[in-house]
Design an enzyme around this catalytic site. Structure first.
Site, short mmCIF file in Angstrom:
data_model
loop_
_atom_site.label_atom_id
_atom_site.label_comp_id
_atom_site.label_asym_id
_atom_site.label_seq_id
_atom_site.Cartn_x
_atom_site.Cartn_y
_atom_site.Cartn_z
N ASP A 172 0.88 -1.17 0.00
CA ASP A 172 0.00 0.00 0.00
C ASP A 172 0.91 1.21 0.00
O ASP A 172 1.63 1.46 0.97
CB ASP A 172 -0.87 -0.04 1.27
N TYR A 189 0.89 -0.73 15.33
CA TYR A 189 -0.06 -0.93 14.24
C TYR A 189 0.28 -0.07 13.03
O TYR A 189 0.45 1.13 13.13
CB TYR A 189 -1.49 -0.60 14.69
N LYS A 232 -3.13 -3.72 8.20
CA LYS A 232 -3.10 -5.18 8.12
C LYS A 232 -2.14 -5.60 7.01
O LYS A 232 -1.69 -4.80 6.22
CB LYS A 232 -4.51 -5.71 7.86
C1 F6R Z 1 -7.26 -0.94 7.71
C2 F6R Z 1 -7.13 0.41 7.20
C3 F6R Z 1 -8.18 1.41 7.51
C4 F6R Z 1 -7.69 2.44 8.50
C5 F6R Z 1 -8.79 3.46 8.84
C6 F6R Z 1 -8.32 4.58 9.76
O1 F6R Z 1 -6.24 -1.75 7.22
O2 F6R Z 1 -6.18 0.73 6.53
O3 F6R Z 1 -9.34 0.79 7.97
O4 F6R Z 1 -7.24 1.81 9.67
O5 F6R Z 1 -9.28 4.06 7.66
O6 F6R Z 1 -7.16 5.12 9.24
P1 F6R Z 1 -6.42 6.34 9.92
O7 F6R Z 1 -6.16 5.95 11.36
O8 F6R Z 1 -5.18 6.52 9.13
O9 F6R Z 1 -7.36 7.52 9.81
MG MG Z 2 -4.17 0.77 3.53
MG MG Z 3 -4.14 -2.70 1.97
#
Ligand code: F6R
Ligand code: MG
Ligand code: MG
Length: 372
Positions: free
Chosen positions: A12, A231, A234
């Site tokens: 990503d 974190y 994923k």
């Molecule tokens: C899961 C993912 C998204 C983010 C969510 C919050 O793999 O990438 O679900 O965790 O959109 O993202 P932030 O904390 O960056 O606003």
């Molecule tokens: Mg992502």
């Molecule tokens: Mg991804």
């Protein structure tokens, strides 16, 4: 026939509107880089996306974990990251956890699945790309395709398949090195199941035919949180599976994806949701999910690839998608409660931990009999 290596490297590096999908410009930047720099290194390649991740599939003769191949892909992802930054994409470069390249990209953030094979006369294979989930998402489908005649008719009907398979399973909680165990079907099928029930810890890394010794499967096993120590999203695993003849048929490999089994991932990498088989270049949407997987079938000759056949692009899978969407809706109805959200050990956003620490101070142990 010369040996051919199949390599998938996926990351990503930023997406439009949150974690939806990469932009066309970013994809073009990655592709341009690979096309211009491939020289004599790469025989052929395919680039596509699944949710917010871009995958580079290459064929070459350099073997697995080859520095030049990994460097080329890593630099292509860096070139894409520059564009992602210039466009203000969200999470630009987020999976490139280590900036300086050192040897190979394993442990640097991108997901890697590779296999060096003696190319058969016709060597069909499948490339799987998942988003919003973890490497253990492939555990159950692999178990069912390689050890259960309910999905793999070949285990009954084809003598070479009946000889069974060797599963190499990794304990990804161990971070000092690769801690693996080798177990064989059919004798140790229940031992395999005992490990594979724990998708967060024990992950099928590879599978080999017992009839020929050939490698059939390679799964990416990187756990991002073990690299970064916190974190960072994923792991969104990739996988290569060779099919047909002495291996399960393509349809036997695809069969378990009709289940839509619950995997961890989804919103904030912190929920359980059913794994939805999608068409190639599908985006993420509902509740930053659902966890998705797409599968592309290729044929090749001396490493030269055909165009991909998009395995889940067929009316049967439209029906399956409807059913699995209902499963997603059902589990979402209970929000944060019980199995809808992951247990504390897997919950990788720390906010709730801080809340619990603060609340812990406010707990009091009631003196016996003093109920007021
Ligand atoms: C899961 C993912 C998204 C983010 C969510 C919050 O793999 O990438 O679900 O965790 O959109 O993202 P932030 O904390 O960056 O606003
Ligand atoms: Mg992502
Ligand atoms: Mg991804």
């Amino acid at each position: 026939m010369a040996k051919i290596t199949l390599s998938i490297i996926k990351a990503d590096i930023g997406s439009i509107g949150g974690h939806i999908k990469p932009s066309q410009k970013v994809l073009a930047a990655v592709e341009n880089y690979v096309r211009k720099k491939r020289e004599k290194l790469i025989i052929d390649y395919y680039i596509g996306y699944t949710g917010d991740d871009i995958a580079i599939l290459t064929t070459h003769k350099k073997g697995v974990l080859n520095e030049k191949i990994h460097k080329l892909c890593f630099e292509a992802l860096l070139a894409g990251t520059q564009v992602a930054k210039s466009q203000g994409l969200y999470g630009a470069g987020q999976d490139l956890l280590v900036e300086a390249f050192s040897g190979n990209v394993k442990g640097m953030g991108p997901q890697v699945a590779e296999m060096e094979i003696e190319e058969r006369e016709a060597d069909p294979f499948l490339a799987f790309f998942a988003d919003k989930t973890e490497p253990g998402a492939y555990n159950l489908p692999l178990y069912l395709s390689f050890a259960d005649p309910m999905h793999c008719a070949g285990l009954i009907l084809a003598p070479k398949l009946k000889k069974g398979f060797k599963f190499v399973i990794m304990d990804v909680n161990y971070t000092q090195g690769d801690k693996i165990i080798e177990l064989v079907t059919p004798e140790e099928t229940y031992d395999i199941a005992a490990l594979l029930r724990d998708n967060g810890r024990y992950i099928v890394e590879s599978i080999f035919s017992r009839a020929s010794g050939e490698q059939v499967v390679s799964v990416s096993t990187t756990r991002l949180h073990n690299i970064a120590g916190k974190y960072v999203g994923k792991d969104d695993p990739v996988m290569l599976v060779r099919t047909q003849r002495d291996f399960p048929a393509t349809g036997e490999i695809l069969s378990p994806y009709a289940i839509g089994h619950f995997v961890s991932g989804f919103m904030r990498g912190s929920h359980n949701g059913p794994l939805l088989p999608v068409k190639k270049n599908s985006q993420i949407s509902f509740f930053d999910g659902p966890p998705i997987v797409n599968s592309l079938a290729f044929s090749m000759r001396q490493g030269k690839l055909t165009e991909p056949a998009d395995c889940f692009d067929q009316p049967y899978w439209d029906y399956i998608r409807m059913k699995i969407s209902q499963k997603a809706e059902e589990i979402r109805r209970q929000g944060f409660s019980g199995p809808a959200m992951l247990p504390m050990s897997e919950l990788e956003y720390t906010g709730v931990m801080e809340t619990l620490r603060d609340l812990e101070k406010r707990f009091k142990v009631r003196k016996s009999g003093a109920r007021k």
